[in-house]
Design a protein around this motif. Structure first.
Motif, short mmCIF file in Angstrom:
data_model
loop_
_atom_site.label_atom_id
_atom_site.label_comp_id
_atom_site.label_asym_id
_atom_site.label_seq_id
_atom_site.Cartn_x
_atom_site.Cartn_y
_atom_site.Cartn_z
N ARG A 110 -40.81 -24.44 -26.96
CA ARG A 110 -39.91 -24.04 -25.91
C ARG A 110 -39.17 -25.48 -25.28
NH1 ARG A 110 -43.37 -19.85 -24.99
NH2 ARG A 110 -44.50 -20.89 -23.32
N HIS A 111 -40.20 -26.34 -25.03
CA HIS A 111 -39.82 -27.55 -24.49
C HIS A 111 -38.94 -28.51 -25.67
CE1 HIS A 111 -40.40 -31.77 -22.71
NE2 HIS A 111 -40.77 -32.21 -23.82
N LEU A 112 -39.41 -28.48 -26.91
CA LEU A 112 -38.78 -29.28 -27.95
C LEU A 112 -37.31 -28.57 -28.04
CD1 LEU A 112 -41.45 -29.99 -30.74
CD2 LEU A 112 -40.25 -31.58 -29.10
N LEU A 113 -37.40 -27.15 -27.86
CA LEU A 113 -36.01 -26.56 -28.13
C LEU A 113 -34.98 -27.08 -26.90
CD1 LEU A 113 -34.31 -24.19 -29.60
CD2 LEU A 113 -35.52 -22.51 -28.21
N ASN A 114 -35.58 -26.73 -25.92
CA ASN A 114 -34.78 -27.23 -24.47
C ASN A 114 -34.32 -28.75 -24.87
OD1 ASN A 114 -34.84 -24.80 -23.22
ND2 ASN A 114 -36.73 -25.30 -22.41
N LEU A 115 -35.15 -29.64 -25.20
CA LEU A 115 -34.55 -30.96 -25.27
C LEU A 115 -33.51 -31.21 -26.50
CD1 LEU A 115 -38.06 -33.05 -25.73
CD2 LEU A 115 -36.19 -33.30 -23.87
N ARG A 116 -33.76 -30.29 -27.84
CA ARG A 116 -32.98 -30.49 -28.59
C ARG A 116 -31.27 -29.75 -27.92
NH1 ARG A 116 -35.55 -30.62 -34.42
NH2 ARG A 116 -36.83 -32.22 -33.82
N LEU A 117 -31.57 -28.87 -27.05
CA LEU A 117 -30.35 -28.08 -26.95
C LEU A 117 -29.53 -28.73 -25.98
CD1 LEU A 117 -31.33 -24.28 -26.99
CD2 LEU A 117 -29.80 -25.67 -28.56
N SER A 118 -30.39 -29.41 -25.11
CA SER A 118 -29.73 -30.40 -24.03
C SER A 118 -29.17 -31.73 -24.73
CB SER A 118 -30.95 -30.76 -22.87
OG SER A 118 -31.78 -31.91 -23.56
N ASP A 119 -29.42 -32.07 -25.84
CA ASP A 119 -29.00 -33.22 -26.35
C ASP A 119 -27.52 -32.88 -26.94
OD1 ASP A 119 -31.03 -35.05 -25.94
OD2 ASP A 119 -31.83 -34.63 -27.93
N ARG A 120 -27.08 -31.77 -27.17
CA ARG A 120 -25.84 -31.26 -27.61
C ARG A 120 -24.85 -31.63 -26.55
NH1 ARG A 120 -26.14 -25.24 -29.58
NH2 ARG A 120 -25.90 -25.42 -31.48
N VAL A 121 -23.78 -31.86 -26.84
CA VAL A 121 -22.67 -32.37 -25.98
C VAL A 121 -21.52 -32.04 -26.63
CG1 VAL A 121 -21.43 -34.19 -24.79
CG2 VAL A 121 -24.00 -34.02 -25.02
N PRO A 158 -38.19 -17.48 -25.45
CA PRO A 158 -39.26 -16.58 -24.97
C PRO A 158 -39.95 -15.42 -25.93
CG PRO A 158 -37.08 -16.32 -23.90
CD PRO A 158 -36.91 -17.20 -24.94
N LEU A 159 -39.60 -15.56 -27.03
CA LEU A 159 -40.25 -14.65 -27.90
C LEU A 159 -41.78 -14.80 -28.05
CD1 LEU A 159 -37.24 -14.29 -30.74
CD2 LEU A 159 -37.97 -12.76 -28.90
N ARG A 160 -42.54 -13.92 -28.54
CA ARG A 160 -44.07 -13.84 -28.67
C ARG A 160 -44.73 -15.02 -29.16
NH1 ARG A 160 -48.13 -9.64 -31.20
NH2 ARG A 160 -46.73 -9.94 -32.83
N GLY A 161 -43.82 -15.62 -30.43
CA GLY A 161 -44.66 -16.44 -31.34
C GLY A 161 -44.26 -17.82 -30.65
N ALA A 162 -43.40 -17.98 -29.78
CA ALA A 162 -43.06 -19.12 -29.40
C ALA A 162 -43.99 -20.13 -28.39
CB ALA A 162 -41.63 -19.31 -28.66
N SER A 163 -44.34 -21.29 -28.74
CA SER A 163 -45.24 -21.93 -27.98
C SER A 163 -44.62 -22.69 -26.80
CB SER A 163 -46.11 -22.76 -28.91
OG SER A 163 -45.19 -23.85 -29.19
N ALA A 164 -45.49 -23.01 -25.78
CA ALA A 164 -44.80 -23.78 -24.78
C ALA A 164 -44.23 -25.05 -25.37
CB ALA A 164 -45.80 -24.21 -23.74
N ARG A 165 -44.80 -25.60 -26.37
CA ARG A 165 -44.26 -27.11 -26.98
C ARG A 165 -42.86 -26.71 -27.74
NH1 ARG A 165 -44.96 -32.22 -28.41
NH2 ARG A 165 -44.78 -32.68 -30.73
N LEU A 189 -40.69 -14.71 -35.09
CA LEU A 189 -41.24 -15.14 -33.76
C LEU A 189 -41.77 -13.80 -32.81
CD1 LEU A 189 -38.79 -17.80 -32.37
CD2 LEU A 189 -41.17 -18.19 -32.92
N ASP A 190 -40.92 -12.82 -32.96
CA ASP A 190 -41.46 -11.68 -32.17
C ASP A 190 -42.72 -10.79 -32.85
OD1 ASP A 190 -40.63 -9.83 -30.07
OD2 ASP A 190 -39.88 -8.26 -31.32
N GLU A 191 -42.75 -11.10 -34.05
CA GLU A 191 -44.09 -10.70 -34.57
C GLU A 191 -45.13 -11.65 -34.41
OE1 GLU A 191 -42.81 -10.51 -38.95
OE2 GLU A 191 -41.57 -8.72 -38.40
N GLY A 192 -45.23 -12.68 -33.67
CA GLY A 192 -46.02 -13.62 -33.38
C GLY A 192 -46.17 -14.79 -34.68
N GLU A 193 -45.24 -14.96 -35.60
CA GLU A 193 -45.31 -15.96 -36.43
C GLU A 193 -44.90 -17.13 -36.03
OE1 GLU A 193 -44.04 -15.14 -40.41
OE2 GLU A 193 -44.85 -12.88 -40.26
#
Length: 137
Positions: free
Chosen positions: A126-137, A117-124, A88-92
């Motif tokens: 980040r959104h999906l990542l936050n959704l998946r992490l918020s589903d963890r309980v 927040p890494l360079r290769g991460a898109s807004a989408r 991700l940091d390399e933009g992949e």
């Protein structure tokens, strides 16, 4: 002398951890991916595969398979996390691996969240990542 097809067949069907660890050092990305789908591949081999590199497509597929592997212990998952972060940091865009890591309860949510927040991460992503992490309980 074994052919690449012989290595592939072994990677899919073998159960002996010593043989599987030896196969992790072969030069064929299709064998690495087969090892990453074999439920008998030991964590030591999986960790070695986390550093294997071939091409963007093959590397990203391998990292996702490793993140999903049932024998991936915390050490393996952290090695995959580091590899994904570097890409991700390399933009992949190893997005499937990021989302697979978010599903793994062996990793702390904050560890995986650092990928957003890494360079290769898109807004989408980040959104999906936050959704998946918020589903963890």
């Amino acid at each position: 002398m074994p052919t690449p097809a012989d290595y592939l067949a072994l990677a899919h069907a073998e159960r002996d951890s010593l043989v599987l660890r030896r196969l992790a050092t072969c030069p064929y990305p299709f064998v690495w991916q087969a090892l990453a789908t074999n439920p008998h591949t030991p964590p030591e081999a999986l960790q070695e595969l986390s550093a294997a590199r071939d091409s963007v497509w093959n590397d990203n597929k391998l990292l996702r398979l490793l993140a999903d592997h049932p024998s991936a212990n915390p050490a393996v998952l952290r090695a995959v996390l580091e590899a994904v972060a570097a890409k991700l940091d390399e933009g992949e865009r190893p997005y499937a691996a990021v989302l697979a890591l978010a599903e793994r309860l062996e990793l702390e949510a904050d560890e995986v969240r650092k990928l957003g927040p890494l360079r290769g991460a898109s807004a989408r992503l980040r959104h999906l990542l936050n959704l998946r992490l918020s589903d963890r309980v």
